[in-house]
Design an enzyme around this catalytic site. Sequence first.
Site, PDB file in Angstrom:
ATOM      1  N   HIS A  19      -3.678  -0.593  -0.563  1.00 28.50           N
ATOM      2  CA  HIS A  19      -3.375  -1.865   0.106  1.00 28.50           C
ATOM      3  C   HIS A  19      -1.873  -1.985   0.347  1.00 28.50           C
ATOM      4  O   HIS A  19      -1.105  -1.069   0.064  1.00 28.50           O
ATOM      5  CB  HIS A  19      -3.957  -3.041  -0.666  1.00 28.50           C
ATOM      6  N   CYS A 131      -6.065  -3.313 -16.706  1.00 31.11           N
ATOM      7  CA  CYS A 131      -4.724  -2.841 -17.058  1.00 31.11           C
ATOM      8  C   CYS A 131      -4.774  -1.502 -17.781  1.00 31.11           C
ATOM      9  O   CYS A 131      -3.749  -0.845 -17.915  1.00 31.11           O
ATOM     10  CB  CYS A 131      -4.020  -3.822 -17.982  1.00 31.11           C
ATOM     11  N   LYS A 302      -1.531 -13.733  -4.022  1.00 30.41           N
ATOM     12  CA  LYS A 302      -1.541 -12.401  -4.624  1.00 30.41           C
ATOM     13  C   LYS A 302      -2.620 -11.548  -3.944  1.00 30.41           C
ATOM     14  O   LYS A 302      -3.703 -12.047  -3.644  1.00 30.41           O
ATOM     15  CB  LYS A 302      -1.840 -12.540  -6.126  1.00 30.41           C
ATOM     16  N   LYS A 305      -8.916  -8.357  -4.055  1.00 28.33           N
ATOM     17  CA  LYS A 305     -10.127  -8.115  -3.277  1.00 28.33           C
ATOM     18  C   LYS A 305     -10.942  -9.378  -3.141  1.00 28.33           C
ATOM     19  O   LYS A 305     -11.501  -9.660  -2.094  1.00 28.33           O
ATOM     20  CB  LYS A 305     -10.969  -7.036  -3.971  1.00 28.33           C
TER      21      LYS A 305
END
Length: 541
Positions: A19, A131, A302, A305
């Site tokens: 992206h 993460c 932000k 998706k």
Amino acid sequence: MPTPYFITTAIPYVNGRPHLGHALEFVQTDAFARWRRQMVDDVRFLTGTDENSLKNVQAAEREGIPVRDLVDRNAAEYYALRGPLNLSFDDFIRTSVEARHIDGVRKLWEACDQRGDIYRRAYRGLYCVGCEQFYAEDELVGGVCPEHQARPEVVEEENYFFRLSRYAEPLHALIESDRLRIAPPARKNEVLSFIRRGLADFSVSRSKARARGWGIPVPGDPDQVMYVWFDALGNYITALNYADENGLYQRYWAHNPNRVHVIGKGIIRFHAVYWPAMLLSAGVPLPTTIFVHGYVTVEGSKISKSLGNVVDPVELAERYGTDALRYYLLRAIRSTDDGDFAVERFARAYTADLADQLGNLLNRVVSMVGRYFGGVVPAPGEPYAADRRLIEAASGLRDRAGRAMDRFAPHDALAAIWDVIGAANKYVDDAAPWALARQRKAGDSAAGAQLAAALYNLVETLRLVACYCTPFIPATAEAISRQIGCPLDIEADWARWGGYPAGAAVQPGGGLFPKLEVAEERGSTLAKALEPSQGSKSIDI
Ligand SMILES: [Zn+2]
């Protein structure tokens, strides 16, 4: 001997497609690499993909396909950014398939183990798969991961740990003294205060069962695979063949004063604390610089998706041009801060900076050389007072843009270049070549000399602008060089004023940036909101 300069991006997980956030880091790093090449350093630019993470396994399970297939397909998409973003990386490493990586991280593990820094213990913790890290209770925000707003899983197993606690003092000293430079300074302070709070040992493996058998086995213990960070961070040296410490490793790591990592702010702890500690343990030199960039949002949100704003950088580049996208990412987003991609701002930057200022300057100058000198650039003669101001502005670019790039601030370097472009446009208006041409026609030879000097100075300014633009908008720089009839030879002493060979011919080649129109009605996608139109701006001469 040129100075070696090794620069890397972080390697992204391949659980999804690239992206705009990935594009930002790749384009920034590409600009830093190209800048150093322009300064005739011996540059090696590395990127790649992080393929051994649990995220990739879960993404493949969701799609119902083998992990290998998912990883191969998505890694190819990252590699393929090379074309549409015009990336100049020299190497691309894939962590799940390459022997140089697998052998290298096993060697790194064994080196840390021999130092006594790897031990086994039972562990229970809160793990965010997004993460790929454990969180302490007090690091969560309202019980969820601050990056992913997801509740971490409770994981209980026996793992290997790395003795990070042993390295707090040496790390603090290295970073405080800038022997390991962390830029910008705010990020350095963030890392120093993190270290001062005390460093806990961290898990460097997980059970093969939890990893679904995916990942690099721990040397001597096939029931455990390496934790994704130990494996992924290793790529920076395994790509240089740390496994056998051959020529590449010697040239770009062991004996190189410039070992530079470019990373996003979300993974600073891994790069500025875990990674240098692993290297200290293994007796390997540390990176010299870690540059931390901010995040890019899309229309203020932000990138996510679920929000549906994952802007496809390939689509943007194909529709509006690679250089228009590169310019926006490098100029409109301050590299050290968070920035936003917004349709209106993109259109404004495109029209004002690229089409009206740079494109128009080139058109005007090339047309005037055609009209007044039959297309052949005249010799300059004695500079006039106004000329000297332009010459000083253009000659000063090396210092101004160079200082900005030393701070990893391409936005400031581009601002400096655009100041010169602005000065050149003003110089056209002030010098009024069309008036000088009329005086020359009436027999005024002084006006003729002044006209020749003015056009030489403008063409030479365009040459320098093209040279300095090369790291940022390389195809545009080449197009300028073709139109002014002068190849950009970086081996030569290109930055010195007067490098344009008088007597060369211009090659008019049309507008650099077609006019862009922003639709009145905001469409549901960015692609609908911007429609490039055919034809270029009329030339004002
Ligand atoms: Zn998370």
